[in-house]
Design an enzyme around this catalytic site. Structure first.
Site, PDB file in Angstrom:
ATOM      1  N   GLY A  49       0.859  -1.193   0.000  1.00  0.00           N
ATOM      2  CA  GLY A  49       0.000   0.000   0.000  1.00  0.00           C
ATOM      3  C   GLY A  49       0.888   1.232   0.000  1.00  0.00           C
ATOM      4  O   GLY A  49       2.063   1.175  -0.379  1.00  0.00           O
ATOM      5  N   ARG A  96       1.635  -4.186  12.582  1.00  0.00           N
ATOM      6  CA  ARG A  96       0.817  -4.463  13.757  1.00  0.00           C
ATOM      7  C   ARG A  96       1.281  -5.764  14.407  1.00  0.00           C
ATOM      8  O   ARG A  96       1.620  -6.724  13.706  1.00  0.00           O
ATOM      9  CB  ARG A  96      -0.645  -4.682  13.367  1.00  0.00           C
ATOM     10  CG  ARG A  96      -1.483  -3.435  13.267  1.00  0.00           C
ATOM     11  CD  ARG A  96      -1.794  -2.811  14.631  1.00  0.00           C
ATOM     12  NE  ARG A  96      -2.655  -1.662  14.490  1.00  0.00           N
ATOM     13  CZ  ARG A  96      -2.253  -0.428  14.164  1.00  0.00           C
ATOM     14  NH1 ARG A  96      -0.966  -0.188  13.978  1.00  0.00           N
ATOM     15  NH2 ARG A  96      -3.108   0.561  14.046  1.00  0.00           N
ATOM     16  N   GLU A 118       0.578  -5.751  23.194  1.00  0.00           N
ATOM     17  CA  GLU A 118       1.261  -4.513  23.616  1.00  0.00           C
ATOM     18  C   GLU A 118       0.551  -3.896  24.813  1.00  0.00           C
ATOM     19  O   GLU A 118      -0.667  -3.963  24.879  1.00  0.00           O
ATOM     20  CB  GLU A 118       1.229  -3.486  22.468  1.00  0.00           C
ATOM     21  CG  GLU A 118       2.116  -3.877  21.331  1.00  0.00           C
ATOM     22  CD  GLU A 118       1.978  -2.933  20.125  1.00  0.00           C
ATOM     23  OE1 GLU A 118       1.437  -1.831  20.291  1.00  0.00           O
ATOM     24  OE2 GLU A 118       2.377  -3.329  19.041  1.00  0.00           O
ATOM     25  N   HIS A 149       6.267   0.889  19.395  1.00  0.00           N
ATOM     26  CA  HIS A 149       5.153   1.328  18.533  1.00  0.00           C
ATOM     27  C   HIS A 149       5.211   2.844  18.288  1.00  0.00           C
ATOM     28  O   HIS A 149       4.284   3.584  18.643  1.00  0.00           O
ATOM     29  CB  HIS A 149       3.789   0.936  19.132  1.00  0.00           C
ATOM     30  CG  HIS A 149       2.711   0.850  18.082  1.00  0.00           C
ATOM     31  ND1 HIS A 149       1.663  -0.051  18.141  1.00  0.00           N
ATOM     32  CD2 HIS A 149       2.516   1.566  16.943  1.00  0.00           C
ATOM     33  CE1 HIS A 149       0.881   0.126  17.084  1.00  0.00           C
ATOM     34  NE2 HIS A 149       1.376   1.104  16.353  1.00  0.00           N
ATOM     35  N   GLY A 188       6.071   4.086  15.098  1.00  0.00           N
ATOM     36  CA  GLY A 188       6.213   4.221  13.644  1.00  0.00           C
ATOM     37  C   GLY A 188       5.889   5.609  13.113  1.00  0.00           C
ATOM     38  O   GLY A 188       6.596   6.149  12.274  1.00  0.00           O
TER      39      GLY A 188
HETATM   40  C1  GLV Z   1      -0.305   3.330  13.883  1.00  0.00           C
HETATM   41  O1  GLV Z   1       0.055   2.280  14.277  1.00  0.00           O
HETATM   42  C2  GLV Z   1      -1.350   3.547  12.932  1.00  0.00           C
HETATM   43  O2  GLV Z   1      -2.032   2.587  12.508  1.00  0.00           O
HETATM   44  O3  GLV Z   1      -1.551   4.704  12.546  1.00  0.00           O
END
Ligand code: GLV
Length: 327
Positions: free
Chosen positions: A158, A241, A270, A288, A290
């Site tokens: 994506g 995830r 988590e 987490h 990102g």
């Molecule tokens: C973060 O993990 C998101 O899905 O934006």
């Protein structure tokens, strides 16, 4: 007589500018102390709310929806929305929204941080400096592997997967990918990426980056059988995830040297990640983060607020996940 403003609950701390925007249009119950709501307390707090701005730490399930009879819209401050039962929202006419687009580049940067960090053992060697283990230069000291000219395999092509691929250009990597279906040829060209089967990707990649959304279909997409198909020299990156990887299986393989290492931003259960990860030197662990740059988190929170306000004003929210819910 002026109409009263819709009432919205914001479940976690957000930026002042996000609250200022929301308050122009809504009566806002905030949570700037950032103490997460327990599910029952969240239900109680939502009893008289028209809108909910929530995070991936909040579960929006049928029980919560039943406790919130006035609810018209749920705005997730995340692109992934596996914390929201979308069919249950749709059944109740609750519009659900997410925040795609604004976090692609930051999340791609973090995937690359994990790739480079794991390849060059950066957190391990830092620990060794801090522990006083660095007594001098040695030719064969803490050898890593090259990222440049290696084969990068991206699972899930994506927007974020494509942003990860485009960054590989400067490293002169060979990029292969697997996706439910191949992306358009012009996008493949932009990403310099070739479509392969999942098994080919597992067998050929030096670095495998997971970027598929979590769903029942992607639960434990990487488990013992898939890890066994990877090169012993391979590095696995999970920047999407928890649950896409079977963490216990990964730990087992990392302990046995079945693959070289893993760079992880997400985990099952988590924040209580499997404690065995903490004993391994061949992993780079992030909590987490990102999308966690100031600019991106501000953009995500503002986009969620805009989605919520639009939905409550009867307009089409820019990032509506379930158009069938709009009545
Ligand atoms: C973060 O993990 C998101 O899905 O934006």
């Amino acid at each position: 007589m002026s109409q009263s403003k819709p009432r919205v609950l914001v479940t976690r701390e957000v930026f002042d500018e996000t609250l200022d925007y929301l308050r122009q249009h809504c009566e806002v119950v905030d949570n700037q102390r950032d103490v997460p709501y327990a599910p029952e307390a969240l239900g109680k707090a939502l009893a008289d709310c028209d809108g909910l701005m929530c995070a991936l730490t909040d579960k929006v399930d049928p029980a919560l929806l039943a406790a919130a009879p006035k609810l018209k819209s749920v705005a997730n401050i995340a692109v992934g929305y596996n914390n929201i039962d979308v069919p249950a929202c749709t059944a109740r006419g609750v519009m659900a929204t997410n925040t795609p687009g604004v976090l692609d580049d930051s999340t791609a940067d973090l995937a690359w941080t994990l790739m480079l960090g794991t390849a060059r053992r950066i957190t391990e060697v830092e620990r060794r400096i801090r522990n006083g283990e660095w007594t001098g230069w040695q030719l064969k000291q803490w050898l890593g592997v090259d990222v440049h000219h290696a084969t990068l395999g991206i699972v899930g092509m994506g927007r974020i997967g494509q942003a990860i691929a485009r960054r590989a250009f400067g490293f002169e990597m060979k990029v292969i990918y697997h996706n439910r279906k191949p992306i358009a040829p012009e996008l493949e060209r932009k990403c310099n990426a070739a479509y392969v089967s999942f098994d080919e990707l597992l067998a050929q990649s030096d670095f495998i980056v997971l970027q598929v959304p979590y769903s029942p279909q992607t639960h434990h997409l990487i488990g013992t059988a898939q890890l066994a198909k990877m090169k012993r020299s391979a590095i696995l990156i999970n920047s999407t995830r928890g649950g896409v990887v079977d963490d216990a299986a990964l730990i087992d393989v990392l302990k046995k040297g079945g693959i070289r290492g893993a760079g992880l931003d997400v985990y099952e259960n988590e924040p209580k990640l499997n404690p065995e990860f903490l004993k391994l030197d061949n992993v780079v662990l992030a909590p987490h983060v990102g999308s966690s740059t100031e600019a991106t988190r501000k953009a995500m929170a503002m986009l969620a607020a805009q989605n919520l306000v639009a939905a409550l004003q009867g307009k089409l929210p820019p990032n509506l996940i379930n158009p069938e819910a709009r009545r």
